[in-house]
Design a protein around this motif. Structure first.
Motif, PDB file in Angstrom:
ATOM      1  N   ARG A   7       0.982  -1.298  -0.185  1.00  0.00           N
ATOM      2  CA  ARG A   7       0.151   0.099  -0.117  1.00  0.00           C
ATOM      3  C   ARG A   7       0.750   1.246   0.125  1.00  0.00           C
ATOM      4  O   ARG A   7       0.436   2.214  -0.641  1.00  0.00           O
ATOM      5  CB  ARG A   7      -1.140  -0.012   1.101  1.00  0.00           C
ATOM      6  CG  ARG A   7      -2.020  -0.870   0.955  1.00  0.00           C
ATOM      7  CD  ARG A   7      -3.020  -1.270   2.359  1.00  0.00           C
ATOM      8  NE  ARG A   7      -4.231  -1.872   1.477  1.00  0.00           N
ATOM      9  CZ  ARG A   7      -5.113  -1.264   0.766  1.00  0.00           C
ATOM     10  NH1 ARG A   7      -5.019  -0.108   0.849  1.00  0.00           N
ATOM     11  NH2 ARG A   7      -6.084  -1.951   0.399  1.00  0.00           N
ATOM     12  N   ALA A   8       1.922   0.996   0.622  1.00  0.00           N
ATOM     13  CA  ALA A   8       2.776   2.302   0.804  1.00  0.00           C
ATOM     14  C   ALA A   8       3.460   2.527  -0.782  1.00  0.00           C
ATOM     15  O   ALA A   8       3.644   3.719  -1.194  1.00  0.00           O
ATOM     16  CB  ALA A   8       4.135   2.106   1.900  1.00  0.00           C
ATOM     17  N   SER A   9       3.980   1.504  -1.410  1.00  0.00           N
ATOM     18  CA  SER A   9       4.467   1.657  -2.674  1.00  0.00           C
ATOM     19  C   SER A   9       3.384   1.926  -3.691  1.00  0.00           C
ATOM     20  O   SER A   9       3.710   2.879  -4.584  1.00  0.00           O
ATOM     21  CB  SER A   9       4.782   0.146  -3.378  1.00  0.00           C
ATOM     22  OG  SER A   9       5.600  -0.629  -2.483  1.00  0.00           O
ATOM     23  N   LEU A  10       2.123   1.672  -3.465  1.00  0.00           N
ATOM     24  CA  LEU A  10       1.106   2.076  -4.325  1.00  0.00           C
ATOM     25  C   LEU A  10       0.928   3.805  -4.095  1.00  0.00           C
ATOM     26  O   LEU A  10       0.830   4.574  -5.247  1.00  0.00           O
ATOM     27  CB  LEU A  10      -0.096   1.425  -3.812  1.00  0.00           C
ATOM     28  CG  LEU A  10      -1.461   1.772  -4.874  1.00  0.00           C
ATOM     29  CD1 LEU A  10      -1.071   1.428  -6.292  1.00  0.00           C
ATOM     30  CD2 LEU A  10      -2.543   0.862  -4.384  1.00  0.00           C
ATOM     31  N   THR A  11       1.076   4.177  -3.056  1.00  0.00           N
ATOM     32  CA  THR A  11       0.950   5.841  -2.833  1.00  0.00           C
ATOM     33  C   THR A  11       2.003   6.329  -3.559  1.00  0.00           C
ATOM     34  O   THR A  11       1.894   7.253  -4.435  1.00  0.00           O
ATOM     35  CB  THR A  11       0.992   6.277  -1.571  1.00  0.00           C
ATOM     36  OG1 THR A  11      -0.009   5.459  -0.901  1.00  0.00           O
ATOM     37  CG2 THR A  11       0.601   7.693  -1.204  1.00  0.00           C
ATOM     38  N   ILE A 350      -5.392  -2.217  -8.296  1.00  0.00           N
ATOM     39  CA  ILE A 350      -4.309  -2.803  -7.305  1.00  0.00           C
ATOM     40  C   ILE A 350      -4.630  -2.676  -6.147  1.00  0.00           C
ATOM     41  O   ILE A 350      -4.677  -3.444  -4.905  1.00  0.00           O
ATOM     42  CB  ILE A 350      -2.759  -2.186  -7.652  1.00  0.00           C
ATOM     43  CG1 ILE A 350      -2.475  -2.193  -8.928  1.00  0.00           C
ATOM     44  CG2 ILE A 350      -1.972  -2.452  -6.584  1.00  0.00           C
ATOM     45  CD1 ILE A 350      -1.389  -1.445  -9.409  1.00  0.00           C
ATOM     46  N   ALA A 351      -5.325  -1.266  -5.464  1.00  0.00           N
ATOM     47  CA  ALA A 351      -5.847  -1.054  -4.139  1.00  0.00           C
ATOM     48  C   ALA A 351      -6.980  -2.007  -3.835  1.00  0.00           C
ATOM     49  O   ALA A 351      -7.085  -2.690  -2.870  1.00  0.00           O
ATOM     50  CB  ALA A 351      -6.158   0.449  -3.953  1.00  0.00           C
ATOM     51  N   VAL A 352      -7.976  -2.294  -4.866  1.00  0.00           N
ATOM     52  CA  VAL A 352      -8.942  -2.888  -4.439  1.00  0.00           C
ATOM     53  C   VAL A 352      -8.597  -4.506  -4.488  1.00  0.00           C
ATOM     54  O   VAL A 352      -9.038  -5.377  -3.404  1.00  0.00           O
ATOM     55  CB  VAL A 352     -10.404  -2.836  -5.520  1.00  0.00           C
ATOM     56  CG1 VAL A 352     -11.442  -3.622  -5.030  1.00  0.00           C
ATOM     57  CG2 VAL A 352     -10.461  -1.222  -5.478  1.00  0.00           C
ATOM     58  N   MET A 353      -7.548  -5.016  -5.004  1.00  0.00           N
ATOM     59  CA  MET A 353      -7.155  -6.452  -5.284  1.00  0.00           C
ATOM     60  C   MET A 353      -6.314  -6.529  -3.771  1.00  0.00           C
ATOM     61  O   MET A 353      -6.666  -7.866  -3.112  1.00  0.00           O
ATOM     62  CB  MET A 353      -6.466  -6.895  -6.338  1.00  0.00           C
ATOM     63  CG  MET A 353      -7.451  -6.848  -7.609  1.00  0.00           C
ATOM     64  SD  MET A 353      -6.200  -7.307  -9.082  1.00  0.00           S
ATOM     65  CE  MET A 353      -5.758  -9.269  -8.777  1.00  0.00           C
ATOM     66  N   LEU A 354      -5.744  -5.719  -3.349  1.00  0.00           N
ATOM     67  CA  LEU A 354      -4.904  -5.840  -2.076  1.00  0.00           C
ATOM     68  C   LEU A 354      -6.162  -5.792  -1.129  1.00  0.00           C
ATOM     69  O   LEU A 354      -5.847  -6.499   0.089  1.00  0.00           O
ATOM     70  CB  LEU A 354      -3.834  -4.635  -1.799  1.00  0.00           C
ATOM     71  CG  LEU A 354      -2.737  -4.769  -2.655  1.00  0.00           C
ATOM     72  CD1 LEU A 354      -1.823  -3.318  -2.554  1.00  0.00           C
ATOM     73  CD2 LEU A 354      -1.828  -6.046  -2.480  1.00  0.00           C
TER      74      LEU A 354
END
Ligand SMILES: Cc1cc2nc3c(=O)[nH]c(=O)nc-3n(C[C@H](O)[C@H](O)[C@H](O)COP(=O)(O)O)c2cc1C
Length: 380
Positions: A7-11, A350-354
């Protein structure tokens, strides 16, 4: 990487890709998040599920080039109106020219108001577009698929086979691909036409059209179904009536009889998802591959369609928003749209799959989360 590390990488990715989205973002997503975005449209493997629906955004090779550069998974070309060898078109009323499109808010989302219909230039011009599109496909840059509206008769009339034969042959030659991948469009404006007043008439088209097309070439066929002006039960009956199609595109825009225009937005996705939820795999045997269309404006909405069986999605409106609506600050509209759909830290794919992984609703296989595992009945 842990779920919270991802989640941090995603931001971080969301911020830095605002300036430039890497073309091969599916490889980046696989390396960084161990998420496999592989998807499927018309039996073809595609690197991720997001494609462009047929319309004003796939009228020329410049648009296709921009899409290929952005890393779009596939593009369906504008719908051409079928013709016979003499150039006669039984559906000529659909080949009308209209330049004005208005992107407006409707029901808390966006819709595009436009009164035009199919391809309004010559059939030869369309064949040239199909050939140029095929060059992109052959080079492995972008899967492209032509779209046709063929003759639809009244119940008492026969189909005009000469239109089916001439148009299908010509496209098969132009694309040089076996089988020819093709979409058959039943447009929302058709839903507003007196031709579509009769349920039996619509069901006959759905039953008979695939064989009419396939009689003339080796075709892998997607039928793009309209939202008919009847209830959800009839919409399901339509899906089940389609014989021998290889994929269904579900479902084209709603028709507003007061304004005489087709529209989208949340009302469209609500209806589509409601109907699809009733097509549970296993209880609906024989339903082919599904491609979702209608108000896909976030990764979360892609997941909603996937959970109801769609292995790809086809967008139009979200590729047409005013530039300031996208979080990205640079790049083509296609790139900006893909950036938001994929990397938005709250509602991106990606966020929703995580999020689903954290909730125990999606499991890793071989260390990876798989987009196609969202589909009901996916092999674990
Ligand atoms: C301006 C416009 C033109 C369209 N033209 C076609 C078309 O020629 N053939 C077709 O099958 N769908 C056509 N569509 C439907 C889109 O491909 C798409 O399925 C539909 O708009 C729902 O997706 P959306 O909510 O992302 O726009 C058109 C849509 C718009 C807004």
């Amino acid at each position: 990487m842990s779920n919270s590390g991802s989640r941090a990488s995603l931001t971080n990715d969301f911020e830095r890709f605002k300036r430039a989205l890497p073309r091969d973002f599916p490889a980046h997503v696989r390396d960084t998040y161990r998420i496999n975005l592989a998807a499927r449209y018309l039996g073809e493997p595609i690197p991720h599920p997001i494609g462009k629906g047929s319309g004003q955004l796939s009228l020329n090779s410049g648009q296709l080039e921009t899409d290929a550069e952005a890393g779009l998974a596939f593009a369906v070309l504008k719908t051409v109106i079928a013709q016979d060898p003499a150039g006669d078109q039984s559906m000529a009323a659909w080949a009308i020219h209209e330049t004005k499109m208005k992107v407006e808010r409707r029901g808390g989302g966006w819709t595009v108001t436009w009164k035009g219909r199919g391809w309004d230039r010559s059939f030869d011009d369309y064949l040239a577009l199909a050939r140029a599109a095929w060059d992109f496909t052959r080079a492995g840059l972008l899967l492209t698929v032509p779209s046709v509206k063929y003759h639809l008769p009244r119940l008492t009339e026969p189909f005009r086979d000469d239109e089916y034969a001439f148009t299908t042959h010509a496209l098969a030659q132009a694309c040089g691909q076996t089988p020819l991948l093709l979409e058959k469009d039943f447009s929302p404006t058709l839903a507003g036409d007196p031709l579509a007043d009769e349920k039996q008439q619509i069901l006959r088209w759905l039953r008979e059209v695939p064989a009419k097309i396939k009689a003339h070439a080796n075709v892998r066929l997607a039928m793009k179904l309209m939202n008919a002006r009847f209830d959800d039960d009839f919409q399901l009956e339509m899906v089940k009536a389609v014989a021998s199609a290889d994929a269904l595109v579900v479902f084209n825009r709603l028709f507003d009889p007061q304004q005489g225009v087709a529209y989208g937005g949340p009302e469209l996705s609500d209806r589509n998802l409601r109907v699809l939820a009733r097509l549970t795999p296993g209880t609906s045997p024989g339903i082919p591959e599904l491609s979702g269309t209608g108000n896909v404006s976030s990764g979360r909405m892609i997941v909603e369609y996937a959970l109801r069986g769609c292995s790809s999605v086809q967008l139009h409106t979200f590729f047409q928003l005013p530039l300031e609506e996208y979080p990205a600050t640079e790049g083509s509209r296609t790139q900006r749209a893909l950036h938001a759909l994929m990397f938005d830290p709250r509602d991106g794919l990606i966020a929703v799959m995580l999020e689903r992984e954290a909730a125990g609703a999606l499991e890793r296989r071989g260390g990876e989360l798989h987009f196609l595992d969202l589909l009901p009945g996916a092999k674990r």
